[in-house]
Design an enzyme around this catalytic site. Structure first.
Site, mmCIF file in Angstrom:
data_model
loop_
_atom_site.group_PDB
_atom_site.id
_atom_site.type_symbol
_atom_site.label_atom_id
_atom_site.label_comp_id
_atom_site.label_asym_id
_atom_site.label_seq_id
_atom_site.Cartn_x
_atom_site.Cartn_y
_atom_site.Cartn_z
ATOM 1 N N LYS B 49 0.808 -1.244 -0.078
ATOM 2 C CA LYS B 49 0.016 -0.122 0.013
ATOM 3 C C LYS B 49 0.835 1.327 0.070
ATOM 4 C CE LYS B 49 -3.874 -2.506 2.272
ATOM 5 N NZ LYS B 49 -4.741 -2.821 3.430
ATOM 6 N N GLN B 93 -4.100 -1.643 9.641
ATOM 7 C CA GLN B 93 -4.172 -2.857 8.920
ATOM 8 C C GLN B 93 -4.872 -4.094 9.933
ATOM 9 O OE1 GLN B 93 -2.848 -3.658 5.727
ATOM 10 N NE2 GLN B 93 -3.783 -5.486 6.241
ATOM 11 N N ASP B 116 -10.343 4.014 4.757
ATOM 12 C CA ASP B 116 -10.406 2.673 4.420
ATOM 13 C C ASP B 116 -12.072 2.152 5.068
ATOM 14 O OD1 ASP B 116 -8.948 0.344 4.133
ATOM 15 O OD2 ASP B 116 -8.822 -0.396 6.108
#
Lengths: 282, 282
Positions: B49, B93, B116
């Site tokens: 990412k 994450q 996200d």
């Protein structure tokens, strides 16, 4: 399915818990009811809710705002109630009026006082299985299903309707209980075919007799959360009852449960805010 | 369906927008990536990412926390990033580790930096059609469907999987686009029969070849968001492709779109926070 009888028992238990809180703390649980304008149906609903509060030993505080109230004024009112230690639960009567951004208004209600289960935070709690308040009608539906020991895990539940305070949260609560959930709505093609596959039907759309009785699978459970003029539900009751194993009448099914859950959640909120949780709530 | 190609175009457009923001404000969009522990797969994902950020002209700031980090420490880190004006987007994450209350951690991310799409606020936005960020994989799925002009209104979409960041939001996004939506999961009985009715199948469960190719309705659209060892999806691709009108491969389908949406939303967030919105975003 007898919503009237179950609601009575829930309200009795709630009244008992409210009395216990008052005995311990000297404070009565308090619900603030906020009404914008003078829509006759809304006035009646709020009056009914307040009367039920009074009977259960719950104080209610009525805030009546003129129909000209702006979204900013309404959110300001709701924010100040959210900060008011004397208020444990807040209900904004829906609909607040066409000129109001109802979502913005709902979001001004503190999650811990959202006893009507209308905030995004409450929706998230229902969707992710977190602690929080349910929307009252979906919460009432779940209590009815549990009262009648309806098995949900692995069953196919079809929810007809996708409103923010009824269809969507009802589906999420059923999904959290391991049902396979289908959301149908006005754009759904061949609603009949989908309803015919349902083990549990939740009709939550507000269109008189939209669901054909012939489409009910023999032995299915039918929850009619529709409320239409003339005491007509969303389901063709007369035919559906001959096929369903369990069915809610209109009136006397889901309707009474909605208010019962509102009262129960108001007492839950008071219990937590007054520090008596864990002793009086289950 | 070519996710790699579409992702490349989305990233190119994102890079262009990022450069424009930097030109106007002197500030590069910045994504904070938070990693707890040293799980090899998570380390790889975060590295990938960050590399994609760098190529798109997006700064990234890596916060690596030890595996022993507590939920309180993690939420404190996320809260301080939420307040840090130099950070425009925050990614925690997943998975953060078995001892972490991941929901509490996600909720410490400010909604305006939740690029996200993991907070309840973002889920509410997706569910109620409000402005906000989508979860990246469901958002990527919707972009793919749009790219290929897949008609959704009135079509039956079957979502297999109900996770908080994939299945649930994917279903809500499809419902907001007027699809009839069925959620299936591990407790669903006769998954085959339900998949056979689907016009659109979204497989989002992470079980290799769970969906039989023979169950795909001829002409259906198949989105495989599964990621399993050995580059195997949740759908039996070889058989399904002979029946589907459109199907995503694994890899090269949904996967690349996830990162592309993350980058695009980071630039959206930067644009809003830096006051260039309305000029650079659509």
């Amino acid at each position: 399915m007898d919503g009237t009888g179950l609601a009575r028992r829930v309200v009795e238990e709630t009244a008992h818990r409210a009395a216990e809180i008052t005995r311990r703390t000297g404070v009565r649980p308090c619900l603030a009811t906020v009404l914008v304008g003078e829509d006759p149906a809304s006035v009646t609903y709020v009056r009914m809710k307040r009367a039920r509060c009074a009977k259960a030993g719950i104080e209610s505080r009525q805030i009546s705002l003129p129909a000209t109230t702006t979204t900013a004024e309404l959110t300001e009112t709701l924010r100040s109630l959210s900060l008011d230690a004397g208020v444990h639960g807040i209900l904004l009567q829906h609909p607040a009026g066409p000129h109001i951004d109802e979502r913005a208004a709902f979001e001004a209600i503190a999650p811990e006082k959202d006893v009507d289960g209308v905030t995004i935070s409450s929706f998230g709690a229902m969707s992710f299985g977190l602690p929080g308040f349910t929307s009252c009608t979906p919460g009432g539906i779940m209590r009815l299903l549990d009262e009648y020991d309806v098995e949900l895990a692995g069953r196919h539940a079809v929810v007809v309707g996708r409103s923010a305070i009824l269809g969507k949260p009802a589906g999420m609560l059923l999904l959290a209980r391991d049902a396979t959930v289908t959301y149908c709505h006005s754009r759904t093609r061949d609603l009949s075919a989908i309803v015919r596959e349902a083990d549990v039907v939740v009709a939550a759309v507000g269109r008189p007799r939209l669901i054909n009785g012939e489409d009910i699978k023999p032995g299915a459970v039918v929850i009619d959360a529709g409320y239409n003029p003339g005491n007509v539900g969303d389901v063709d009751f007369d035919t559906a009852r001959t096929r369903a194993r369990l069915i809610t009448p209109v009136p006397g099914g889901v309707g009474p449960m909605t208010i019962a859950v509102l009262l129960a959640q108001t007492v839950d909120a008071a219990s937590r805010q007054l520090g008596t949780a864990g002793e009086n709530t289950g």
